[in-house]
Design an enzyme around this catalytic site. Sequence first.
Site, short mmCIF file in Angstrom:
data_model
loop_
_atom_site.label_atom_id
_atom_site.label_comp_id
_atom_site.label_asym_id
_atom_site.label_seq_id
_atom_site.Cartn_x
_atom_site.Cartn_y
_atom_site.Cartn_z
N ASP A 1 0.88 -1.16 0.00
CA ASP A 1 0.00 0.00 0.00
C ASP A 1 0.92 1.22 0.00
OD1 ASP A 1 -2.39 1.54 0.25
OD2 ASP A 1 -2.04 1.69 2.40
N ASP B 1 -0.16 4.98 0.84
CA ASP B 1 -0.41 6.02 1.84
C ASP B 1 -0.33 5.48 3.26
OD1 ASP B 1 -0.91 7.99 -0.15
OD2 ASP B 1 -2.87 7.09 -0.49
N ASP C 1 -1.35 -0.41 6.05
CA ASP C 1 -1.73 0.18 7.33
C ASP C 1 -3.24 0.18 7.55
OD1 ASP C 1 -2.94 3.33 6.95
OD2 ASP C 1 -2.02 2.36 5.22
#
Length: 237
Positions: free
Chosen positions: A27, A29, A199
Amino acid sequence: MPAAKSLSLPTPADTTLDCAVAVAIFDLDNTLIAGDSDHSWGEFLVERQLVDADHYRRANDQFYEDYKRGELDIHAYQRFVLQQVAQFSAEQQQALLADFMTHKIAPLHLPKAQALLEHHRAAGDFLLIITATNRFITAPIAEALQVDQLIATEPEIVAGQYTGEIIDPPCYQAGKVTRWRSFMTETKRQGETCYFYSDSINDLPLLTEVDHPVAVDPCPQLNAAAEARGWPIISLR
């Protein structure tokens, strides 16, 4: 939320990584960078006085809160972002992206994230970023991180112009699984070992699909899910 474990990169002799070449999926961001590029783009437009500051900031913040709760209307949000992008000429778009990279993205650099990328690169793994953020914003970030492939939400472009819409499926929640499966099939990588670092609770569908899911500085919802499943939890901060 319990503190995440410090990142400990495996050595070549460490059996926690498969010996065969793998696909290392990340991922973007709040995983590879210390912030959200989509939300930062909105803040950037406000700071450069290119939008109605009060209205745009409120809407941008609300969309971000929706995302963090796992309740984002991805089509509405990307329309909000891309209709504004469409107002700029191609030359303005490129100039704004260069400015954005220097003043908003560069400060989000994470040395530990770079070390993790380098670790997988040294192992010969294929480096893949998969992100809900649109390609307009993320392409220069992926290029700067020197990954092999970017899978992002794709803006619709007609006759060289952004329409403000996106091409389905968006690369978000279950859509990430769809896009990842298509990539694995098209590149004939079915059966290869996959790691996925994220996250966000929005990435739970893909995390449950891969061989090696890793929660990175996870949000509270993902932290709880990772603990319940016994997944590694690390920090790149």
